[in-house]
Design an enzyme around this catalytic site. Structure first.
Site, PDB file in Angstrom:
ATOM      1  N   ARG A   1      12.630  17.662   2.429  1.00 43.83           N
ATOM      2  CA  ARG A   1      11.963  16.544   1.754  1.00 43.83           C
ATOM      3  C   ARG A   1      12.736  16.123   0.508  1.00 43.83           C
ATOM      4  O   ARG A   1      12.875  14.929   0.227  1.00 43.83           O
ATOM      5  CB  ARG A   1      10.537  16.943   1.374  1.00 43.83           C
ATOM      6  CG  ARG A   1       9.799  15.856   0.606  1.00 43.83           C
ATOM      7  CD  ARG A   1       8.369  16.256   0.292  1.00 43.83           C
ATOM      8  NE  ARG A   1       7.683  15.184  -0.399  1.00 43.83           N
ATOM      9  CZ  ARG A   1       6.378  15.159  -0.648  1.00 43.83           C
ATOM     10  NH1 ARG A   1       5.618  16.184  -0.279  1.00 43.83           N
ATOM     11  NH2 ARG A   1       5.825  14.143  -1.279  1.00 43.83           N
TER      12      ARG A   1
ATOM     13  N   ASN B   1       3.640  13.863   9.450  1.00 40.61           N
ATOM     14  CA  ASN B   1       4.325  12.594   9.200  1.00 40.61           C
ATOM     15  C   ASN B   1       5.725  12.570   9.802  1.00 40.61           C
ATOM     16  O   ASN B   1       6.349  13.623   9.939  1.00 40.61           O
ATOM     17  CB  ASN B   1       4.439  12.365   7.684  1.00 40.61           C
ATOM     18  CG  ASN B   1       3.146  11.862   7.088  1.00 40.61           C
ATOM     19  OD1 ASN B   1       2.480  11.011   7.663  1.00 40.61           O
ATOM     20  ND2 ASN B   1       2.786  12.392   5.933  1.00 40.61           N
TER      21      ASN B   1
ATOM     22  N   CYS C   1      -4.607  10.117   9.508  1.00 39.09           N
ATOM     23  CA  CYS C   1      -4.083   9.963   8.155  1.00 39.09           C
ATOM     24  C   CYS C   1      -5.269   9.921   7.201  1.00 39.09           C
ATOM     25  O   CYS C   1      -6.371   9.521   7.597  1.00 39.09           O
ATOM     26  CB  CYS C   1      -3.263   8.677   8.055  1.00 39.09           C
ATOM     27  SG  CYS C   1      -2.526   8.382   6.428  1.00 39.09           S
TER      28      CYS C   1
ATOM     29  N   HIS D   1       0.693   4.144   7.216  1.00 37.89           N
ATOM     30  CA  HIS D   1       1.355   3.917   5.941  1.00 37.89           C
ATOM     31  C   HIS D   1       1.800   2.466   5.775  1.00 37.89           C
ATOM     32  O   HIS D   1       2.694   2.170   4.986  1.00 37.89           O
ATOM     33  CB  HIS D   1       2.542   4.865   5.749  1.00 37.89           C
ATOM     34  CG  HIS D   1       2.112   6.285   5.543  1.00 37.89           C
ATOM     35  ND1 HIS D   1       3.005   7.293   5.245  1.00 37.89           N
ATOM     36  CD2 HIS D   1       0.890   6.877   5.573  1.00 37.89           C
ATOM     37  CE1 HIS D   1       2.338   8.433   5.118  1.00 37.89           C
ATOM     38  NE2 HIS D   1       1.055   8.202   5.317  1.00 37.89           N
TER      39      HIS D   1
ATOM     40  N   TYR E   1       1.361   2.744   0.018  1.00 38.64           N
ATOM     41  CA  TYR E   1       2.711   2.805   0.581  1.00 38.64           C
ATOM     42  C   TYR E   1       3.372   1.431   0.617  1.00 38.64           C
ATOM     43  O   TYR E   1       4.594   1.329   0.709  1.00 38.64           O
ATOM     44  CB  TYR E   1       2.678   3.403   1.982  1.00 38.64           C
ATOM     45  CG  TYR E   1       2.442   4.894   1.988  1.00 38.64           C
ATOM     46  CD1 TYR E   1       3.491   5.788   1.847  1.00 38.64           C
ATOM     47  CD2 TYR E   1       1.156   5.417   2.110  1.00 38.64           C
ATOM     48  CE1 TYR E   1       3.278   7.158   1.834  1.00 38.64           C
ATOM     49  CE2 TYR E   1       0.929   6.780   2.098  1.00 38.64           C
ATOM     50  CZ  TYR E   1       2.000   7.645   1.955  1.00 38.64           C
ATOM     51  OH  TYR E   1       1.784   8.998   1.929  1.00 38.64           O
TER      52      TYR E   1
END
Length: 423
Positions: A90, A144, A164, A194, A241
């Site tokens: 990440r 995700n 989500c 998102h 987002y």
């Protein structure tokens, strides 16, 4: 009822356990298995999970293992919440795209594509192993990028629904601002994972979105970190987002001058795991609320309960929940096999999107563009190859330039080579 959580060693898991304990009347779990390759984390998380159940008087049995096949054997539902490559991957997703002038984020843009390429093959392998042992088991995907991962699962014929926490988060936030029970609030939540907008907020059969924006628009805008004037001009509440799209260059400047979210989360996880090791701790710590995933447990319990409710009788009516599932003509400008995030009727047969009003061109254009990118992203995840990665990046509305897409392709492959079988 047996449930298995893949990625059970996540610091998220106590949030899920707390929901299972509090809402046992909705989802009567008798056996819960946490599975994760990180045995040391499992021991800490599993111990806390048992203490949470004990404190709340839940009679269910909790075990943990690194043996996936044993964990899913006989499971009625399998929840996926894994992160291939961990927080280290990440950190890369949030860093290297910035060198090319693009947003660094783990589910959006080039970083999101990298996560999809690492994740899809692993999830499909897990799903095949679930299907071999329990062909009737449901897979609930919280991993995700949910839209791409769910599309991979559904395209391969798995019994899967994507989940989500954005919609339930908005529902709870709006209920608090309006001073009503969350159950009284229904959202017209439309788009892709998102990439969604709240087009109406219904309470008592009446759309209260205009007055919500008029009276509480400043508070909503502050939470989203978007200008209040933008919400007034759009007349809707966008997912946070969408800041990566509506304010891309501003976000890039911000991300270049502060520590990454991955670094913050890694430190938070270190502290949380220390807390989880305390044998006196028997509830989720307050710090976990800052980790992300708010209300995930409530959404997961509601969805899983609907999917596993026995057919027949008065309780057979489908529930309405916001999920990720095949489009099936709901948004007519998208392919039927696109995965959208909308309210759906959910029961033992799965999730069926409810009809929605035609989407305004301002939103539909972006949805169509990102859907095309997600199709190409899945092709790259399934088949590999530098040219497929390049095509997906070139199609993404936050990239869309040949030189930039070429450079990002090289960066993506270089930083993810160990996770890409074809590289």
């Amino acid at each position: 009822m047996k449930l298995t959580v893949v990625g059970g060693g996540s610091t998220y898991t106590p949030e899920l356990i707390d929901g299972f304990a509090r809402l046992r009347g909705t989802l009567p779990v008798t056996e819960l298995v946490l599975v994760d390759p990180a045995a040391d984390r499992l021991e800490l998380v599993g111990g806390l999970a048992r203490r949470i159940f004990a404190r709340q008087g839940h009679p269910g049995r909790i075990t943990w293992t690194s043996d996936l096949d044993a964990a899913v054997d006989g499971a009625d539902a399998v929840l996926l919440q894994l992160r291939v490559g961990g927080q280290a991957a990440r950190q890369q997703d949030e860093t290297w795209p910035l060198t090319c002038g693009c947003v660094g984020q783990e589910t959006t843009g080039a970083g999101g594509l990298a996560k999809a390429l690492r994740t899809v093959p692993v999830v499909l392998d897990i799903a095949e192993r679930v299907r071999r042992r329990n062909p009737d088991a449901w897979i609930v995907d919280f991993t995700n990028p949910v839209g791409i991962v769910t599309r991979a699962l559904l395209t391969a014929g798995h019994r899967a629904v994507g989940l989500c926490n954005v919609a339930i988060g908005f529902q709870r936030k709006f209920a608090r601002l309006l001073g009503v029970d969350p159950a009284a609030v229904a959202l017209e939540h439309v788009g892709l994972n998102h990439l969604t907008w709240e087009r109406s907020v219904t309470v008592g059969g009446r759309d209260v979105l205009p007055e919500l924006l008029a009276e509480h628009g400043a508070a909503v805008a502050e939470d989203l970190r978007m200008p209040r004037a933008l919400l007034d001009r759009l007349g809707v509440v966008p997912s946070y987002y969408l800041r990566y799209f509506y304010q891309h260059d501003e976000v890039v400047r911000e991300l270049r001058t502060k520590p990454s979210r991955a670094a913050e989360v890694a430190e938070m996880e270190r502290r949380l795991l220390e807390m989880y090791g305390d044998p006196a701790l028997d509830e989720k710590p307050e710090l976990l609320g800052k980790r992300g995933g708010a209300f995930y447990s409530e959404a997961a319990v509601a969805l899983t309960a609907s999917l596993l409710r026995p057919a027949g009788g008065a309780g057979d009516a489908a529930d309405v929940q916001v999920v990720n599932t095949f489009n099936r003509g709901t948004l007519p400008f998208l392919p039927d096999d696109a995965v959208i995030e909308v309210p759906a009727a959910v029961d033992a047969r799965g999730a069926r999107p409810l009809p929605v009003r035609p989407l305004e061109p301002l939103f539909a254009g972006l949805v169509a563009n990102v859907t095309a990118y997600e199709h190409l992203a899945l092709e790259a995840a399934l088949k590999g190859g530098r040219e497929r990665v390049f095509a997906a990046l070139l199609a993404h509305p936050l990239i869309g330039q040949t030189e930039r897409a070429d450079r990002l392709t090289d960066e993506l492959v270089a930083h993810n080579r160990e996770h890409l079988a074809w590289a």
